[in-house]
Design an enzyme around this catalytic site. Structure first.
Site, PDB file in Angstrom:
ATOM      1  N   THR A 111       0.815  -1.217   0.000  1.00  0.00           N
ATOM      2  CA  THR A 111       0.000   0.000   0.000  1.00  0.00           C
ATOM      3  C   THR A 111       0.853   1.273   0.000  1.00  0.00           C
ATOM      4  OG1 THR A 111      -0.058  -0.123   2.391  1.00  0.00           O
ATOM      5  CG2 THR A 111      -1.949  -1.051   1.211  1.00  0.00           C
ATOM      6  N   LYS A 112       2.154   1.105   0.129  1.00  0.00           N
ATOM      7  CA  LYS A 112       3.019   2.290   0.191  1.00  0.00           C
ATOM      8  C   LYS A 112       3.343   2.793  -1.218  1.00  0.00           C
ATOM      9  CE  LYS A 112       3.321   2.241   4.697  1.00  0.00           C
ATOM     10  NZ  LYS A 112       2.167   1.420   5.057  1.00  0.00           N
ATOM     11  N   LEU A 113       3.806   4.021  -1.313  1.00  0.00           N
ATOM     12  CA  LEU A 113       4.000   4.613  -2.648  1.00  0.00           C
ATOM     13  C   LEU A 113       5.118   3.909  -3.428  1.00  0.00           C
ATOM     14  CD1 LEU A 113       5.522   8.181  -2.373  1.00  0.00           C
ATOM     15  CD2 LEU A 113       5.713   6.439  -0.646  1.00  0.00           C
TER      16      LEU A 113
END
Ligand SMILES: Cc1ncc(COP(=O)(O)O)c(C=O)c1O
Length: 360
Positions: free
Chosen positions: A180-182
């Site tokens: 879910t992180k960039l």
């Protein structure tokens, strides 16, 4: 349906190229060549001296606490993801919460000294939403009281402050490379330190404490990550800039379209760069925030109360404590959808709906 987030995926062919090498070598995990290549490339990209690729951002925090030999009390923020606090407890230490600054939403350094006791060993602060903490003030306090500093930089990939990586501050910084992180490696984490001796200890700790095939240097854990995860990290590197630019454009569009909305956004560190990891809004009241959340959900648009509730009064393994600012902000904050595939039309739709809800 518009989810709160969607993981970025590189072209399948790029990932497959790495897979064929894994099949050829039959080297699947235990710090293989892809994991080492990822570490080298990320070191270059982030401009940091040393880093380790580990299983996830939570293990990274636990390893950091272990490697610094922290004991007793660790000063930390109640406005973060549960892993920041649970790692402290998991390592047998006691979290001592300090309220946040109401503008930056990071730990308030002016309140730290009052929480220091003879038992305090460290400060563990989160760069909330990637917004750098007041690293200079924290450094000054830590020096004065001989405390270690760990930064939970789970959200802070790529951020710089005072012209260098935010991960270069403190004794150890950690990052999450969760899907879910960039920037991500499906599951994954980073540990950054400037100290080569600490790096060596962390490398032992990551590998069960082994210092050779039949010898041990440390109490260790399995903090290694696999070649498949490293492959995803490597396949995502060429897209970091495009992801960053798209997130910036969507953020700027939200800013423009939401001009009439009566909300506040966290004030960013004056000398810090942005990575557009989240789009948080602090509403005037919890009631209005909940109404927005509910009505967006009715249109299949999903938002998230991030971070809610406060870590200081929710966890079943800690005595509940209230903090004026954290409790208030946690009740009113809402993160809007923000991800690479989100479209201009979707941002316009979300913004229009929010303004309509407010003005009704
Ligand atoms: C602030 C913060 N710290 C730690 C973590 C844990 O990272 P991971 O999910 O990689 O274990 C997260 C994950 O979202 C986080 O947001």
């Amino acid at each position: 349906m518009i989810p709160i987030t969607k993981p970025f995926l590189p072209p399948q062919e790029d990932y497959k190229k790495y897979l064929s090498g894994i099949w050829k070598r039959q080297w699947l995990t235990n710090m293989g060549p892809l994991a080492s290549e990822l570490e080298m490339k990320l070191k270059d990209h982030l401009h940091v001296k040393h880093l380790l690729f580990v299983t996830n951002g939570t293990i990274a925090l636990q390893m950091a606490i272990k490697a610094l030999d922290l004991k007793s009390e660790i000063i930390t923020t109640p406005f973060s993801f549960v892993a920041t606090t649970s790692s402290i407890v998991w390592e047998g230490c006691k979290p001592v919460f300090v309220d946040i600054d109401k503008e930056s939403l990071n730990i308030d350094p002016t309140k730290i000294e009052a929480a220091i006791t003879d038992e305090t060993s460290a400060i563990l602060a989160t760069h909330v939403y990637g917004n750098p903490c007041d690293v200079l003030a924290i450094e000054k306090i830590a020096k004065k009281h001989n405390l270690k500093v760990i930064y939970d930089g789970a959200h802070a990939f790529g951020v710089e402050v005072y012209g260098k990586s935010v991960f270069e501050y403190g004794d150890i910084s950690t990052c999450s490379l969760h899907a879910t992180k960039l920037y991500h490696s499906i599951e994954g984490g980073l540990i950054v330190t400037k100290d080569p001796a600490l790096l060596k200890r962390l490398a032992y700790i990551r590998n069960f404490g082994f210092s050779g095939t039949e010898s041990f240097a440390e109490l260790g854990i399995n903090g290694k990550n696999s070649e498949y995860h490293a492959a995803m990290g490597l396949a995502n590197i060429p897209h970091i800039e495009a992801v960053h630019n798209k997130r910036r454009e969507l953020t700027e569009l939200y800013n423009l379209k939401l001009k009439g909305l009566k909300v506040k956004t966290p004030s960013w560190h004056n000398d810090g760069t942005k990575n557009y990891a989240y789009y948080p809004l602090v509403f005037e009241s919890e009631e209005l925030m909940l109404e927005c959340m509910k009505r967006l959900a009715a249109s299949e648009i999903f938002t998230r109360r991030y971070f809610y509730p406060s870590l200081a009064n929710t966890l079943p393994y800690l005595d509940p404590q209230n903090f004026e600012i954290t409790d208030d902000i946690a009740k009113r904050v809402l993160c809007l959808p923000l991800y690479f595939d989100l479209t201009v039309e979707e941002v316009e739709l979300i913004s229009r709906l929010l303004l309509r809800i407010q003005n009704n």
